[in-house]
Write a protein that holds these residues in place. Structure first.
Motif, PDB file in Angstrom:
ATOM      1  N   THR A  24       0.823  -1.215   0.000  1.00  0.00           N
ATOM      2  CA  THR A  24       0.000   0.000   0.000  1.00  0.00           C
ATOM      3  C   THR A  24       0.850   1.255   0.000  1.00  0.00           C
ATOM      4  O   THR A  24       0.561   2.218  -0.714  1.00  0.00           O
ATOM      5  CB  THR A  24      -0.947   0.009   1.219  1.00  0.00           C
ATOM      6  OG1 THR A  24      -1.753  -1.169   1.157  1.00  0.00           O
ATOM      7  CG2 THR A  24      -1.829   1.231   1.234  1.00  0.00           C
ATOM      8  N   CYS A  25       1.911   1.258   0.785  1.00  0.00           N
ATOM      9  CA  CYS A  25       2.723   2.478   0.857  1.00  0.00           C
ATOM     10  C   CYS A  25       3.422   2.764  -0.477  1.00  0.00           C
ATOM     11  O   CYS A  25       3.617   3.928  -0.821  1.00  0.00           O
ATOM     12  CB  CYS A  25       3.722   2.409   2.004  1.00  0.00           C
ATOM     13  SG  CYS A  25       5.030   1.217   1.798  1.00  0.00           S
ATOM     14  N   VAL A  26       3.769   1.719  -1.231  1.00  0.00           N
ATOM     15  CA  VAL A  26       4.369   1.927  -2.556  1.00  0.00           C
ATOM     16  C   VAL A  26       3.325   2.556  -3.476  1.00  0.00           C
ATOM     17  O   VAL A  26       3.618   3.516  -4.195  1.00  0.00           O
ATOM     18  CB  VAL A  26       4.925   0.608  -3.132  1.00  0.00           C
ATOM     19  CG1 VAL A  26       5.402   0.801  -4.565  1.00  0.00           C
ATOM     20  CG2 VAL A  26       6.044   0.065  -2.255  1.00  0.00           C
ATOM     21  N   GLN A  27       2.104   2.036  -3.436  1.00  0.00           N
ATOM     22  CA  GLN A  27       1.023   2.609  -4.247  1.00  0.00           C
ATOM     23  C   GLN A  27       0.763   4.055  -3.842  1.00  0.00           C
ATOM     24  O   GLN A  27       0.542   4.916  -4.697  1.00  0.00           O
ATOM     25  CB  GLN A  27      -0.257   1.792  -4.116  1.00  0.00           C
ATOM     26  CG  GLN A  27      -1.372   2.282  -5.030  1.00  0.00           C
ATOM     27  CD  GLN A  27      -1.006   2.212  -6.499  1.00  0.00           C
ATOM     28  OE1 GLN A  27      -0.642   1.159  -7.007  1.00  0.00           O
ATOM     29  NE2 GLN A  27      -1.087   3.339  -7.202  1.00  0.00           N
ATOM     30  N   ASN A  28       0.809   4.338  -2.547  1.00  0.00           N
ATOM     31  CA  ASN A  28       0.608   5.719  -2.079  1.00  0.00           C
ATOM     32  C   ASN A  28       1.694   6.651  -2.610  1.00  0.00           C
ATOM     33  O   ASN A  28       1.419   7.799  -2.979  1.00  0.00           O
ATOM     34  CB  ASN A  28       0.571   5.773  -0.556  1.00  0.00           C
ATOM     35  CG  ASN A  28      -0.679   5.134   0.011  1.00  0.00           C
ATOM     36  OD1 ASN A  28      -1.663   4.928  -0.691  1.00  0.00           O
ATOM     37  ND2 ASN A  28      -0.633   4.790   1.294  1.00  0.00           N
ATOM     38  N   ARG A  29       2.937   6.162  -2.660  1.00  0.00           N
ATOM     39  CA  ARG A  29       4.023   6.997  -3.198  1.00  0.00           C
ATOM     40  C   ARG A  29       3.823   7.232  -4.697  1.00  0.00           C
ATOM     41  O   ARG A  29       4.101   8.319  -5.211  1.00  0.00           O
ATOM     42  CB  ARG A  29       5.386   6.338  -2.949  1.00  0.00           C
ATOM     43  CG  ARG A  29       5.743   6.325  -1.462  1.00  0.00           C
ATOM     44  CD  ARG A  29       7.197   6.045  -1.226  1.00  0.00           C
ATOM     45  NE  ARG A  29       7.934   7.280  -1.520  1.00  0.00           N
ATOM     46  CZ  ARG A  29       9.158   7.306  -2.002  1.00  0.00           C
ATOM     47  NH1 ARG A  29       9.818   6.189  -2.237  1.00  0.00           N
ATOM     48  NH2 ARG A  29       9.759   8.450  -2.254  1.00  0.00           N
ATOM     49  N   SER A  32       1.221   9.840  -5.093  1.00  0.00           N
ATOM     50  CA  SER A  32       1.806  11.158  -4.804  1.00  0.00           C
ATOM     51  C   SER A  32       2.591  11.687  -5.996  1.00  0.00           C
ATOM     52  O   SER A  32       2.535  12.879  -6.313  1.00  0.00           O
ATOM     53  CB  SER A  32       2.734  11.076  -3.591  1.00  0.00           C
ATOM     54  OG  SER A  32       1.998  10.804  -2.438  1.00  0.00           O
ATOM     55  N   TRP A  70      13.934   1.485  -1.288  1.00  0.00           N
ATOM     56  CA  TRP A  70      13.033   1.508  -0.138  1.00  0.00           C
ATOM     57  C   TRP A  70      12.518   0.092   0.095  1.00  0.00           C
ATOM     58  O   TRP A  70      12.408  -0.696  -0.845  1.00  0.00           O
ATOM     59  CB  TRP A  70      11.844   2.431  -0.408  1.00  0.00           C
ATOM     60  CG  TRP A  70      12.203   3.876  -0.565  1.00  0.00           C
ATOM     61  CD1 TRP A  70      12.931   4.447  -1.579  1.00  0.00           C
ATOM     62  CD2 TRP A  70      11.860   4.943   0.300  1.00  0.00           C
ATOM     63  NE1 TRP A  70      13.060   5.795  -1.396  1.00  0.00           N
ATOM     64  CE2 TRP A  70      12.392   6.127  -0.240  1.00  0.00           C
ATOM     65  CE3 TRP A  70      11.133   5.020   1.470  1.00  0.00           C
ATOM     66  CZ2 TRP A  70      12.235   7.367   0.357  1.00  0.00           C
ATOM     67  CZ3 TRP A  70      10.968   6.257   2.071  1.00  0.00           C
ATOM     68  CH2 TRP A  70      11.516   7.414   1.515  1.00  0.00           C
ATOM     69  N   SER A  72       9.429  -2.650   1.738  1.00  0.00           N
ATOM     70  CA  SER A  72       7.979  -2.767   1.532  1.00  0.00           C
ATOM     71  C   SER A  72       7.169  -1.962   2.541  1.00  0.00           C
ATOM     72  O   SER A  72       5.963  -1.815   2.391  1.00  0.00           O
ATOM     73  CB  SER A  72       7.561  -4.232   1.570  1.00  0.00           C
ATOM     74  OG  SER A  72       7.895  -4.796   2.820  1.00  0.00           O
ATOM     75  N   ASN A  73       7.829  -1.435   3.570  1.00  0.00           N
ATOM     76  CA  ASN A  73       7.163  -0.556   4.539  1.00  0.00           C
ATOM     77  C   ASN A  73       7.470   0.914   4.270  1.00  0.00           C
ATOM     78  O   ASN A  73       7.217   1.768   5.114  1.00  0.00           O
ATOM     79  CB  ASN A  73       7.598  -0.908   5.970  1.00  0.00           C
ATOM     80  CG  ASN A  73       7.146  -2.286   6.353  1.00  0.00           C
ATOM     81  OD1 ASN A  73       6.004  -2.661   6.147  1.00  0.00           O
ATOM     82  ND2 ASN A  73       8.057  -3.068   6.907  1.00  0.00           N
ATOM     83  N   CYS A  74       8.063   1.163   3.112  1.00  0.00           N
ATOM     84  CA  CYS A  74       8.453   2.508   2.688  1.00  0.00           C
ATOM     85  C   CYS A  74       9.445   3.157   3.635  1.00  0.00           C
ATOM     86  O   CYS A  74       9.394   4.358   3.912  1.00  0.00           O
ATOM     87  CB  CYS A  74       7.234   3.385   2.434  1.00  0.00           C
ATOM     88  SG  CYS A  74       6.381   2.897   0.902  1.00  0.00           S
ATOM     89  N   GLN A  75      10.360   2.345   4.088  1.00  0.00           N
ATOM     90  CA  GLN A  75      11.491   2.849   4.870  1.00  0.00           C
ATOM     91  C   GLN A  75      12.674   2.979   3.912  1.00  0.00           C
ATOM     92  O   GLN A  75      13.029   2.011   3.228  1.00  0.00           O
ATOM     93  CB  GLN A  75      11.848   1.882   6.000  1.00  0.00           C
ATOM     94  CG  GLN A  75      10.751   1.719   7.032  1.00  0.00           C
ATOM     95  CD  GLN A  75      10.455   3.001   7.765  1.00  0.00           C
ATOM     96  OE1 GLN A  75      11.351   3.665   8.281  1.00  0.00           O
ATOM     97  NE2 GLN A  75       9.183   3.380   7.793  1.00  0.00           N
TER      98      GLN A  75
END
Length: 111
Positions: A24-29, A32, A70, A72-75
């Motif tokens: 999800t965080c990859v999709q959110n980036r 953006s 990055w 998978s947790n967008c770290q």
């Protein structure tokens, strides 16, 4: 009738696309990046296996910016390339020789 059914079923199976989920965080980036002018954040995201972990490489549009890795947790992990020196953070020079490309996740479709 059996032949028609077999042909229909065969066409459906061949035309189905594999639905690949991304974090999800990859999709959110990605969302953006699409909300900003092209090239502002990054133009592509690719998945790689590096040292047994799936990571995501974000490639900038241009101009001496770091290619960022990055998880998978967008770290943020590191930068294997880019910047004015071309070696990113210069701490992962083995990335492009040892990492295995998995798939292209996204490329900005805008002109």
């Amino acid at each position: 009738m059996k032949i028609l059914l077999a042909l229909t079923l065969g066409c459906c199976l061949l035309s189905c696309k594999k639905n690949i989920s991304i974090p999800t965080c990859v999709q959110n980036r990605i969302d953006s990046a699409l909300a900003k002018p092209k090239g502002t954040l990054f133009d592509a995201v690719a998945a790689y296996n590096y040292k047994g972990k799936e990571i995501y490489l974000y490639t900038p549009g241009c101009c001496d910016r770091f290619i960022e890795a990055w998880d998978s947790n967008c770290q943020y992990l590191f930068s294997p390339s880019g910047g004015i020196t071309g070696c990113g953070d210069c701490n992962h020079s083995d990335f492009f020789t040892t990492a295995k490309f998995i798939r292209m996740i996204w490329e900005d479709p805008r002109p």
